[in-house]
Design a protein around this motif. Structure first.
Motif, PDB file in Angstrom:
ATOM      1  N   VAL A 210      15.582  17.055  -6.991  1.00  0.00           N
ATOM      2  CA  VAL A 210      14.815  16.825  -5.760  1.00  0.00           C
ATOM      3  C   VAL A 210      13.935  15.593  -5.919  1.00  0.00           C
ATOM      4  N   VAL A 211      13.294  15.470  -7.089  1.00  0.00           N
ATOM      5  CA  VAL A 211      12.468  14.291  -7.374  1.00  0.00           C
ATOM      6  C   VAL A 211      13.331  13.028  -7.340  1.00  0.00           C
ATOM      7  N   TYR A 212      14.536  13.114  -7.885  1.00  0.00           N
ATOM      8  CA  TYR A 212      15.490  11.998  -7.868  1.00  0.00           C
ATOM      9  C   TYR A 212      15.770  11.560  -6.418  1.00  0.00           C
ATOM     10  N   LYS A 213      15.993  12.531  -5.566  1.00  0.00           N
ATOM     11  CA  LYS A 213      16.283  12.259  -4.142  1.00  0.00           C
ATOM     12  C   LYS A 213      15.089  11.595  -3.476  1.00  0.00           C
ATOM     13  N   TRP A 214      13.898  12.068  -3.780  1.00  0.00           N
ATOM     14  CA  TRP A 214      12.692  11.492  -3.161  1.00  0.00           C
ATOM     15  C   TRP A 214      12.499  10.037  -3.566  1.00  0.00           C
ATOM     16  N   LEU A 215      12.706   9.730  -4.845  1.00  0.00           N
ATOM     17  CA  LEU A 215      12.540   8.346  -5.295  1.00  0.00           C
ATOM     18  C   LEU A 215      13.539   7.427  -4.603  1.00  0.00           C
ATOM     19  N   ASN A 216      14.735   7.915  -4.346  1.00  0.00           N
ATOM     20  CA  ASN A 216      15.761   7.104  -3.673  1.00  0.00           C
ATOM     21  C   ASN A 216      15.291   6.540  -2.338  1.00  0.00           C
ATOM     22  N   THR A 217      14.401   7.255  -1.673  1.00  0.00           N
ATOM     23  CA  THR A 217      14.009   6.860  -0.320  1.00  0.00           C
ATOM     24  C   THR A 217      13.150   5.601  -0.286  1.00  0.00           C
ATOM     25  N   PHE A 218      12.690   5.125  -1.451  1.00  0.00           N
ATOM     26  CA  PHE A 218      11.819   3.953  -1.470  1.00  0.00           C
ATOM     27  C   PHE A 218      12.585   2.631  -1.555  1.00  0.00           C
ATOM     28  N   SER A 219      13.892   2.709  -1.537  1.00  0.00           N
ATOM     29  CA  SER A 219      14.698   1.492  -1.417  1.00  0.00           C
ATOM     30  C   SER A 219      15.931   1.830  -0.597  1.00  0.00           C
ATOM     31  N   LEU A 220      16.612   0.800  -0.126  1.00  0.00           N
ATOM     32  CA  LEU A 220      17.836   1.032   0.626  1.00  0.00           C
ATOM     33  C   LEU A 220      18.900   1.612  -0.298  1.00  0.00           C
ATOM     34  N   PRO A 221      19.782   2.460   0.226  1.00  0.00           N
ATOM     35  CA  PRO A 221      20.835   3.036  -0.624  1.00  0.00           C
ATOM     36  C   PRO A 221      21.727   1.952  -1.204  1.00  0.00           C
ATOM     37  N   SER A 222      22.285   2.222  -2.374  1.00  0.00           N
ATOM     38  CA  SER A 222      23.104   1.218  -3.053  1.00  0.00           C
ATOM     39  C   SER A 222      24.335   0.821  -2.256  1.00  0.00           C
ATOM     40  N   SER A 223      24.732   1.651  -1.307  1.00  0.00           N
ATOM     41  CA  SER A 223      25.866   1.304  -0.446  1.00  0.00           C
ATOM     42  C   SER A 223      25.573   0.066   0.398  1.00  0.00           C
ATOM     43  N   SER A 224      24.288  -0.196   0.637  1.00  0.00           N
ATOM     44  CA  SER A 224      23.906  -1.392   1.407  1.00  0.00           C
ATOM     45  C   SER A 224      24.363  -2.661   0.711  1.00  0.00           C
ATOM     46  N   LEU A 225      24.374  -2.624  -0.638  1.00  0.00           N
ATOM     47  CA  LEU A 225      24.810  -3.777  -1.414  1.00  0.00           C
ATOM     48  C   LEU A 225      26.311  -3.714  -1.707  1.00  0.00           C
ATOM     49  N   PHE A 226      26.776  -2.550  -2.098  1.00  0.00           N
ATOM     50  CA  PHE A 226      28.184  -2.417  -2.491  1.00  0.00           C
ATOM     51  C   PHE A 226      29.123  -2.637  -1.303  1.00  0.00           C
ATOM     52  N   SER A 227      28.629  -2.438  -0.102  1.00  0.00           N
ATOM     53  CA  SER A 227      29.480  -2.603   1.089  1.00  0.00           C
ATOM     54  C   SER A 227      30.017  -4.032   1.212  1.00  0.00           C
ATOM     55  N   PHE A 228      29.305  -5.004   0.655  1.00  0.00           N
ATOM     56  CA  PHE A 228      29.800  -6.381   0.701  1.00  0.00           C
ATOM     57  C   PHE A 228      31.111  -6.507  -0.059  1.00  0.00           C
ATOM     58  N   ILE A 229      31.223  -5.783  -1.190  1.00  0.00           N
ATOM     59  CA  ILE A 229      32.467  -5.801  -1.972  1.00  0.00           C
ATOM     60  C   ILE A 229      33.554  -5.020  -1.251  1.00  0.00           C
ATOM     61  N   GLN A 230      33.152  -3.912  -0.638  1.00  0.00           N
ATOM     62  CA  GLN A 230      34.127  -3.108   0.093  1.00  0.00           C
ATOM     63  C   GLN A 230      34.768  -3.908   1.221  1.00  0.00           C
ATOM     64  N   ARG A 231      33.962  -4.727   1.891  1.00  0.00           N
ATOM     65  CA  ARG A 231      34.503  -5.534   2.998  1.00  0.00           C
ATOM     66  C   ARG A 231      35.450  -6.625   2.487  1.00  0.00           C
ATOM     67  N   MET A 232      35.185  -7.113   1.277  1.00  0.00           N
ATOM     68  CA  MET A 232      36.045  -8.140   0.689  1.00  0.00           C
ATOM     69  C   MET A 232      37.380  -7.572   0.231  1.00  0.00           C
ATOM     70  N   GLY A 233      37.363  -6.293  -0.128  1.00  0.00           N
ATOM     71  CA  GLY A 233      38.551  -5.699  -0.732  1.00  0.00           C
ATOM     72  C   GLY A 233      38.434  -5.773  -2.243  1.00  0.00           C
ATOM     73  N   PHE A 234      38.985  -4.789  -2.917  1.00  0.00           N
ATOM     74  CA  PHE A 234      38.857  -4.712  -4.369  1.00  0.00           C
ATOM     75  C   PHE A 234      39.925  -5.563  -5.049  1.00  0.00           C
ATOM     76  N   ASP A 235      39.480  -6.467  -5.895  1.00  0.00           N
ATOM     77  CA  ASP A 235      40.398  -7.348  -6.609  1.00  0.00           C
ATOM     78  C   ASP A 235      39.823  -7.613  -8.000  1.00  0.00           C
ATOM     79  N   ASP A 236      40.393  -6.946  -9.016  1.00  0.00           N
ATOM     80  CA  ASP A 236      39.867  -7.065 -10.376  1.00  0.00           C
ATOM     81  C   ASP A 236      39.919  -8.489 -10.905  1.00  0.00           C
TER      82      ASP A 236
END
Length: 407
Positions: A210-236
């Motif tokens: 629960v404490v872990y979840k509460w701390l998460n709320t003080f920044s944007l979720p990591s999906s906000s950043l990772f979505s840029f890679i998702q839009r590009m498509g995965f290419d190793d």
């Protein structure tokens, strides 16, 4: 009345005691507390002599079960004390003698009664949200692990905290950062504030997940950043490009973290593991003596498993069954900078202290005015220039800016 009947009658009375407390809208406490109904008041009705003629007390025992509880200080200690009495009696020189057998039977009954009390009180406490271990510490961005001093006898809490925040190993940091989180939740009217208040009302300790979840709320979720890679498509084959893209996008999403990792260039590393561990993690880590990167390399022998941190619903949308090992590292970078940002925002959020409110308000007003001047001049808010003008850190200006943006 036999032993079973005595314990059964005790349990029936105990359940009645709890029902009455529930009807009165109060909770049961194992220790005296003016806001709760004390279990000792119930135990005071029972004398040890009711369970046998033996006189158990700390020297030669006390009169009531309440006295026994208070002499042992806690329910757990009382159960342990009685168990030790039982074991000692069983290993006496003449264990078959009538008096020793009577003493053992009495201690067993009293111990069983205290175990019933302990179970009843624990049942009223909220259960842990999840028994699965966390991948990242509930109170910061570092990886959960059992520190060297705990390897031979690890505690359960080591599955929820890094060594910096193990409650029984680093109590000062654990309490300080928990207090900072709770204070920041109050000062920013956090969306989980009511949940925090409900735990405090019932004098309950929020579980680590629960404490872990509460701390998460003080920044944007990591999906906000990772979505840029998702839009590009995965290419190793283009991981360098994707890693540097993430780094460039970090400045607009996690500005505090960006200041630490901005010099990390994926082109300087042979593979994504070295980029993440030797680059990103080393840049975020302040403690070079107990290197976080060293631990990550040690654990890499066992490989990172997405399932070990994807259980968190805040980042559940990141889980992708077809993610390659390369993209796991890219995702982990997003998770780490998100957690680091949240941890730093909480750390930099001023906690209320006597006489500090006026100083804080003056600083907020100054930052607000300078931000307004930037906007009036048709320029983007320049956090660094404001920090220089006011003689404070850019991180502090950023935190105040975030507070000012709260509705």
């Amino acid at each position: 009345m036999n032993n079973t009947d005595q314990v059964a009658n005790f349990l029936a009375d105990l359940e009645t005691f709890f029902e009455c407390a529930k009807d009165d809208g109060v909770s049961i406490s194992a220790k005296p507390n003016k806001n709760y109904r004390y279990i000792g008041d119930f135990l005071a009705k029972y004398q040890t002599s009711q369970f046998s003629s033996a006189n158990y007390n700390n020297t030669d025992m006390v009169g009531s079960l309440k006295d026994l509880l208070e002499s042992c200080k806690s329910l757990e200690a009382t159960c342990q004390y009685l168990q030790e009495k039982i074991e000692l009696a069983k290993h006496a020189e003449k264990p078959s003698s009538y008096s020793i057998k009577s003493d053992v039977d009495s201690a067993i009954m009293i111990r069983d009664c205290f175990q019933l009390v302990r179970t009843a009180i624990n049942r009223k406490h909220k259960k842990r949200v999840a028994e699965d271990p966390l991948f990242i510490c509930a109170l910061c961005w570092k990886r959960v692990r059992v520190s060297d001093s705990l390897e031979e006898a690890p505690r359960k809490d080591s599955t929820f905290y890094c060594p910096d925040h193990l409650p029984n190993l680093s109590e000062h940091h654990y309490r300080k950062d928990r207090t900072a989180l709770f204070s920041a939740m109050k000062s920013t009217s956090n969306r989980f504030l009511k949940e925090l208040e409900s735990y405090k009302r019932e004098s309950l300790n929020p579980p680590a997940p629960v404490v872990y979840k509460w701390l998460n709320t003080f920044s944007l979720p990591s999906s906000s950043l990772f979505s840029f890679i998702q839009r590009m498509g995965f290419d190793d084959t283009k991981w360098h490009v994707q890693a540097n893209l993430l780094m460039n996008k970090t400045i607009g999403i996690y500005p505090i973290a960006y200041e630490r990792v901005k010099e990390v260039d994926a082109d300087d590393y042979d593979n994504p593991a070295k980029w993440l561990i030797d680059g990103v993690i080393s840049a975020l880590d302040d403690d070079k003596n107990e290197s976080e990167a060293t631990f990550w390399w040690k654990e890499e022998v066992h490989r990172i498993k997405l399932s070990s941190f994807a259980r968190d619903t805040e980042h559940g949308d990141l889980v992708h069954s077809t993610l390659s090992e390369t993209n796991e590292y890219l995702m982990l970078m997003c998770v780490l900078v998100s957690r680091y940002e949240a941890f730093q925002i909480v750390s930099l959020t001023e906690q209320p202290r006597g006489g500090g409110n006026q100083k804080k308000q003056i600083l907020r007003t100054a930052v607000s005015n300078l931000l307004a001047n930037n906007i009036a001049a048709n320029t983007k808010p320049n956090v660094k220039s404001i920090a220089t003008q006011l003689g404070i850190s850019a991180q502090r200006v950023y935190v105040i800016k975030k507070e000012l943006e709260q509705p």
